[in-house]
Every structure is written in C-alpha cells, then in structure tokens.
Design a protein around this motif. Structure first.
Motif, mmCIF file in Angstrom:
data_model
loop_
_atom_site.group_PDB
_atom_site.id
_atom_site.type_symbol
_atom_site.label_atom_id
_atom_site.label_comp_id
_atom_site.label_asym_id
_atom_site.label_seq_id
_atom_site.Cartn_x
_atom_site.Cartn_y
_atom_site.Cartn_z
ATOM 1 N N LEU A 124 0.790 -1.143 -0.113
ATOM 2 C CA LEU A 124 -0.053 -0.084 -0.044
ATOM 3 C C LEU A 124 0.919 1.234 -0.004
ATOM 4 O O LEU A 124 0.592 2.126 -0.887
ATOM 5 N N VAL A 125 2.062 1.249 0.774
ATOM 6 C CA VAL A 125 3.095 2.603 0.789
ATOM 7 C C VAL A 125 3.509 2.595 -0.620
ATOM 8 O O VAL A 125 3.618 3.543 -0.993
ATOM 9 N N LYS A 126 3.921 1.452 -1.076
ATOM 10 C CA LYS A 126 4.547 1.543 -2.516
ATOM 11 C C LYS A 126 3.691 2.066 -3.554
ATOM 12 O O LYS A 126 3.966 2.953 -4.472
ATOM 13 N N ARG A 127 2.424 1.593 -3.371
ATOM 14 C CA ARG A 127 1.343 2.268 -4.491
ATOM 15 C C ARG A 127 1.136 3.827 -4.265
ATOM 16 O O ARG A 127 0.911 4.324 -5.165
ATOM 17 N N LYS A 128 1.063 4.147 -2.995
ATOM 18 C CA LYS A 128 0.943 5.568 -2.775
ATOM 19 C C LYS A 128 2.178 6.498 -3.236
ATOM 20 O O LYS A 128 2.093 7.487 -3.705
ATOM 21 N N MET A 129 3.365 5.667 -3.021
ATOM 22 C CA MET A 129 4.507 6.457 -3.430
ATOM 23 C C MET A 129 4.567 6.582 -5.225
ATOM 24 O O MET A 129 4.705 7.653 -5.705
ATOM 25 N N ARG A 130 4.237 5.455 -5.707
ATOM 26 C CA ARG A 130 4.211 5.636 -7.178
ATOM 27 C C ARG A 130 3.107 6.669 -7.663
ATOM 28 O O ARG A 130 3.314 7.018 -8.776
ATOM 29 N N THR A 131 2.080 6.735 -7.143
ATOM 30 C CA THR A 131 0.848 7.677 -7.494
ATOM 31 C C THR A 131 1.356 9.156 -7.050
ATOM 32 O O THR A 131 0.450 9.986 -7.297
ATOM 33 N N GLY A 132 2.193 9.299 -6.300
ATOM 34 C CA GLY A 132 2.601 10.625 -5.761
ATOM 35 C C GLY A 132 1.945 11.216 -4.512
ATOM 36 O O GLY A 132 1.997 12.246 -4.193
ATOM 37 N N ARG A 161 5.729 13.701 2.083
ATOM 38 C CA ARG A 161 5.949 12.981 3.263
ATOM 39 C C ARG A 161 7.211 11.742 3.314
ATOM 40 O O ARG A 161 7.153 10.902 4.037
ATOM 41 N N ILE A 162 8.278 12.309 2.458
ATOM 42 C CA ILE A 162 9.297 11.533 2.408
ATOM 43 C C ILE A 162 9.946 11.199 3.601
ATOM 44 O O ILE A 162 10.612 9.829 3.825
ATOM 45 N N GLU A 163 10.310 12.141 4.739
ATOM 46 C CA GLU A 163 10.692 11.954 5.801
ATOM 47 C C GLU A 163 9.937 10.880 6.587
ATOM 48 O O GLU A 163 10.630 10.042 7.250
ATOM 49 N N GLU A 164 8.599 10.906 6.433
ATOM 50 C CA GLU A 164 7.848 9.811 7.332
ATOM 51 C C GLU A 164 8.008 8.438 6.640
ATOM 52 O O GLU A 164 8.135 7.504 7.431
ATOM 53 N N VAL A 165 8.025 8.410 5.305
ATOM 54 C CA VAL A 165 8.595 7.143 4.522
ATOM 55 C C VAL A 165 9.715 6.437 5.092
ATOM 56 O O VAL A 165 10.035 5.392 5.407
ATOM 57 N N GLN A 166 10.695 7.443 5.184
ATOM 58 C CA GLN A 166 12.142 7.197 5.775
ATOM 59 C C GLN A 166 12.113 6.538 7.219
ATOM 60 O O GLN A 166 12.626 5.522 7.346
ATOM 61 N N LEU A 167 11.375 7.337 7.977
ATOM 62 C CA LEU A 167 11.094 6.737 9.501
ATOM 63 C C LEU A 167 10.388 5.630 9.441
ATOM 64 O O LEU A 167 10.854 4.391 10.077
ATOM 65 N N LEU A 168 9.447 5.234 8.486
ATOM 66 C CA LEU A 168 8.571 3.983 8.470
ATOM 67 C C LEU A 168 9.807 2.888 8.120
ATOM 68 O O LEU A 168 9.917 1.901 8.595
ATOM 69 N N SER A 169 10.355 2.984 7.144
ATOM 70 C CA SER A 169 11.428 2.136 6.590
ATOM 71 C C SER A 169 12.523 1.759 7.621
ATOM 72 O O SER A 169 12.982 0.784 7.676
ATOM 73 N N ARG A 170 13.028 2.846 8.282
ATOM 74 C CA ARG A 170 13.929 2.517 9.155
ATOM 75 C C ARG A 170 13.442 1.651 10.429
ATOM 76 O O ARG A 170 14.128 0.736 11.006
ATOM 77 N N LEU A 171 12.368 1.997 10.806
ATOM 78 C CA LEU A 171 11.624 1.120 12.020
ATOM 79 C C LEU A 171 11.108 -0.122 11.462
ATOM 80 O O LEU A 171 11.686 -1.137 12.170
ATOM 81 N N LEU A 172 10.676 -0.377 10.171
ATOM 82 C CA LEU A 172 10.655 -1.731 9.666
ATOM 83 C C LEU A 172 11.885 -2.589 9.646
ATOM 84 O O LEU A 172 12.030 -3.745 9.759
ATOM 85 N N SER A 173 13.161 -1.933 9.260
ATOM 86 C CA SER A 173 14.247 -2.397 9.275
ATOM 87 C C SER A 173 14.758 -3.174 10.638
ATOM 88 O O SER A 173 15.771 -3.973 10.522
ATOM 89 N N THR A 174 14.308 -2.566 11.663
ATOM 90 C CA THR A 174 15.052 -2.645 12.729
ATOM 91 C C THR A 174 14.190 -3.481 13.802
ATOM 92 O O THR A 174 14.303 -4.021 14.915
ATOM 93 N N ARG A 175 12.851 -3.192 13.436
ATOM 94 C CA ARG A 175 11.690 -3.725 14.468
ATOM 95 C C ARG A 175 11.504 -5.313 14.390
ATOM 96 O O ARG A 175 11.296 -5.650 15.586
#
Length: 161
Positions: free
Chosen positions: A67-75, A80-94
C-alpha cells in the motif's frame, strides 16, 4: 485474522536463563511456530516483544508495504518522504525471523535483549495477545495493565458486540 488462526490467551511467569532463553508454554509455541516452523520476533514497545506466526506476520507486512509503495508511485506521499524514511528505518530494525528450540525455547537475540530490559535470571511475563504472544518486562506489564485495564469492559463490548 485468518479463520485458521487460534486466539491466543493466557498469562505465564517465566525466567530468562543465563543464555537469554525463555521457555514458552507449549500451546503458545505451537500457535506461533506450528510444527516447529520459523516465527517473527518484533519490538512492540519498550519492555515488550511480540512473537508472531511467520505467515501471518508476512501477510500483514506485505499488504502494508504494498500500500505504501502504491501511494509512492501515484505521488500521494511526495510531501511525506521523511515519514516514509522513518517507517522504513523502523521496519528495518523492528523484527527478526527466529526459530524455537524443540522444547519451545526462544533465544532472545542481540538488539532485542536491551529493548526487553531483562537480565539473565530475571523474570518475564509471557502473555497471549489474541493474534500473537507478547513477552513483557514485569514492570512494563504492570504499568500497561494499570493504564489499560479500566478500558477493558468498553473494549470487550465494542469488539464482541
């Protein structure tokens, strides 16, 4: 929740051994690791880890990431790129894929030990959280109960009604 998934309930006191291993109740171990399969250990909140059936975790994670990827592809997330980065960091370590020993013992890996805040020989609470098993530092568990228990009746009525 998939129809075949059990609803995991119960509360058990356990002791973390000198090698950071924790014995799970047999029913809990079978629910998250059917037939000895791998499961997912996740950081939930300070003093609490959760243990998930790997296929259930993967399904939820894949759906959310898609869902996040689809939202990114559609702009839709361009601002909210900083929030996407935060989510990705948390997913990486969680979370981390783990296996239980033949006797239902979980080795708490490095990086998760500090988060749980229990030293070898210390007590832990193992709690059925419906869709997963949670492992709590007893002080954090008590604080959580004190905060959330007054909401029990209303929550039960909303979810079961």
């Amino acid at each position: 929740m998939p129809p075949s998934q059990e609803f995991i309930l119960g509360e058990f006191g356990r002791t973390l051994d000198e090698r950071y291993r924790l014995s799970l109740p047999a029913a809990f171990a079978e629910a998250v690791s059917p037939g000895g399969s791998e499961c997912i250990l996740a950081k939930e909140r300070p003093g609490c880890l959760s243990l998930w059936n790997a296929s259930i975790w993967k399904g939820q994670l894949d759906n959310g990431v898609d869902l996040v990827k689809r939202k990114m592809r559609t702009g839709k997330l361009g601002e909210r790129i900083e929030e996407v980065q935060l989510l990705s960091r948390l997913l990486s370590t969680r979370h981390k894929t783990v296996s239980l020993s033949g006797r239902g013992r979980l080795l708490i890996p490095d990086g998760f030990r500090e988060f749980l805040q229990i030293e070898p020989g210390g007590n832990a609470m193992v709690v059925g959280a419906g869709v997963c098993v949670e492992i709590w530092n007893p002080r954090a568990w008590l604080a959580h109960l004190e905060q959330r228990l007054p909401e029990f009746r209303q929550l039960f009525d909303e979810l079961s009604g």
